[in-house]
Write an enzyme that holds these catalytic residues in place. Sequence first.
Site, PDB file in Angstrom:
ATOM      1  N   HIS A 253       1.002  -1.239  -0.136  1.00 48.63           N
ATOM      2  CA  HIS A 253       0.065   0.221  -0.011  1.00 48.63           C
ATOM      3  C   HIS A 253       0.989   1.319  -0.079  1.00 48.63           C
ATOM      4  O   HIS A 253       0.588   2.319  -0.614  1.00 48.63           O
ATOM      5  CB  HIS A 253      -0.707   0.207   1.214  1.00 48.63           C
ATOM      6  CG  HIS A 253      -2.254  -0.908   0.865  1.00 48.63           C
ATOM      7  ND1 HIS A 253      -3.234  -0.335   0.714  1.00 48.63           N
ATOM      8  CD2 HIS A 253      -2.227  -2.228   0.798  1.00 48.63           C
ATOM      9  CE1 HIS A 253      -4.354  -1.324   0.554  1.00 48.63           C
ATOM     10  NE2 HIS A 253      -3.597  -2.384   0.805  1.00 48.63           N
TER      11      HIS A 253
ATOM     12  N   GLY B   9       4.895   6.150  -4.638  1.00 45.47           N
ATOM     13  CA  GLY B   9       6.061   5.350  -4.501  1.00 45.47           C
ATOM     14  C   GLY B   9       6.279   5.008  -2.954  1.00 45.47           C
ATOM     15  O   GLY B   9       5.580   5.203  -2.300  1.00 45.47           O
TER      16      GLY B   9
ATOM     17  N   SER C  94       4.958   7.421   2.901  1.00 41.36           N
ATOM     18  CA  SER C  94       3.615   8.453   2.829  1.00 41.36           C
ATOM     19  C   SER C  94       2.682   7.922   3.618  1.00 41.36           C
ATOM     20  O   SER C  94       1.904   8.707   4.265  1.00 41.36           O
ATOM     21  CB  SER C  94       3.321   9.043   1.487  1.00 41.36           C
ATOM     22  OG  SER C  94       2.922   7.631   0.785  1.00 41.36           O
TER      23      SER C  94
ATOM     24  N   PRO D  16      -5.596  -0.481  -6.015  1.00 42.00           N
ATOM     25  CA  PRO D  16      -6.383  -1.539  -6.442  1.00 42.00           C
ATOM     26  C   PRO D  16      -7.198  -2.053  -5.461  1.00 42.00           C
ATOM     27  O   PRO D  16      -7.212  -1.845  -4.367  1.00 42.00           O
ATOM     28  CB  PRO D  16      -5.062  -2.770  -6.697  1.00 42.00           C
ATOM     29  CG  PRO D  16      -3.825  -1.939  -6.945  1.00 42.00           C
ATOM     30  CD  PRO D  16      -4.098  -0.686  -6.077  1.00 42.00           C
TER      31      PRO D  16
ATOM     32  N   HIS E 298      -1.296 -13.044  -0.638  1.00 42.97           N
ATOM     33  CA  HIS E 298      -2.611 -13.433   0.051  1.00 42.97           C
ATOM     34  C   HIS E 298      -2.421 -14.958   0.284  1.00 42.97           C
ATOM     35  O   HIS E 298      -3.336 -15.359   1.019  1.00 42.97           O
ATOM     36  CB  HIS E 298      -3.743 -13.359  -0.811  1.00 42.97           C
ATOM     37  CG  HIS E 298      -3.993 -11.805  -1.184  1.00 42.97           C
ATOM     38  ND1 HIS E 298      -4.472 -11.449  -2.365  1.00 42.97           N
ATOM     39  CD2 HIS E 298      -3.735 -10.852  -0.495  1.00 42.97           C
ATOM     40  CE1 HIS E 298      -4.515 -10.085  -2.535  1.00 42.97           C
ATOM     41  NE2 HIS E 298      -4.215  -9.583  -1.439  1.00 42.97           N
TER      42      HIS E 298
ATOM     43  N   ASP F 267      -6.164 -17.457   2.212  1.00 46.41           N
ATOM     44  CA  ASP F 267      -5.627 -18.801   1.680  1.00 46.41           C
ATOM     45  C   ASP F 267      -6.230 -19.948   2.404  1.00 46.41           C
ATOM     46  O   ASP F 267      -5.533 -20.369   3.444  1.00 46.41           O
ATOM     47  CB  ASP F 267      -4.293 -18.840   1.558  1.00 46.41           C
ATOM     48  CG  ASP F 267      -3.622 -19.958   0.700  1.00 46.41           C
ATOM     49  OD1 ASP F 267      -4.616 -20.638   0.028  1.00 46.41           O
ATOM     50  OD2 ASP F 267      -2.525 -20.384   0.936  1.00 46.41           O
TER      51      ASP F 267
ATOM     52  N   SER G 242      -4.527 -22.984   4.055  1.00 54.24           N
ATOM     53  CA  SER G 242      -2.846 -22.898   4.424  1.00 54.24           C
ATOM     54  C   SER G 242      -2.454 -21.381   4.726  1.00 54.24           C
ATOM     55  O   SER G 242      -1.635 -20.750   4.166  1.00 54.24           O
ATOM     56  CB  SER G 242      -2.319 -23.113   3.147  1.00 54.24           C
ATOM     57  OG  SER G 242      -0.814 -22.927   3.030  1.00 54.24           O
TER      58      SER G 242
END
Length: 313
Positions: free
Chosen positions: A53, A59, A63, A146, A176, A228, A231
């Site tokens: 994130h 970048g 931040s 995203p 994930h 997941d 697992s």
Amino acid sequence: MLTLLIGICEGQLRIGFYAETCPDAESIVRAVVQDAILSDANVAAILLRLHFHDCFVEGCDGSILIENGPSAERHAFGHQGVGGFEVIEKAKAELESVCRGVVSCADIVALAARDAIPLANGPGFQVPTGRRDGRVSNISLAVDMPDVSDTIQQLKAKFLQKGLTEKDLVLLSGAHTIGSTACFFMTKRLYNFFPGGGSDPAINPALLPELKARCPQGGDVNVRLPTDRGSEQTFDNHIFQNIRDGFAVLESDARLNDDETTKSILDSYFDFLNPFFRPSFEADFVESFLKMGQIGVQTGFQGEIRHACAAFN
């Protein structure tokens, strides 16, 4: 890998950047991360997500760590559920006590994410350092994060915008493999996938009642479930198998199986005809992780080295 190393040199990031100015920097961060994960195994996934994130907005510049009121970037809708700030601050405080004003918060985020992976049984590797901390943090800059509800075309476009390929999208979604999500992020997929209601047809019929039982309509949106299934504490490619079988928990993960290109990348990790030639999930993940860690970095005399990660100097 050669182009990656060239990029590292050009961006003035290098492995062992603090070897002379703060030789214990990486071991200090590693010890803090280890303590945090021993207390709560979920911290590994939390630190990985924090790095992602941070890098996707302005970048990899720290931040997201700034806390200077409601307009700070960390309060963006796209950052909901992001955590690990206290781990970064603890590492920073320890570093400041031995090397004041030397190690950037942006580098601590990258190192902490790296250190989290082997503690979840994933690969160990080196990361280049030398990032500087940004001087801008605004909620409006995080509008293009995203999102779990993005189409595969939107996801590919957002990654491409950051210089990341479809392969990077698949591999970084592979993060994930550890951690959990909240029912808050599941409501649309389970109950409002189509106008007028209904569930995502990509959900395996064996999984759907399980998800609905964990996240009932009108229930507590803060209830957490593993991303997941089966697992969630181990860093491996089990997440890809789940996605292929319709057992993806997150909607954005499921979309990787809808697209010809991303599906073929998923499938390549399960080429049973050529087991000796199939790619290594761990090695490929590391390459995508390092590439992500280069996004929009500030180096040299750009930015600053914060004394506390939540505030500009």
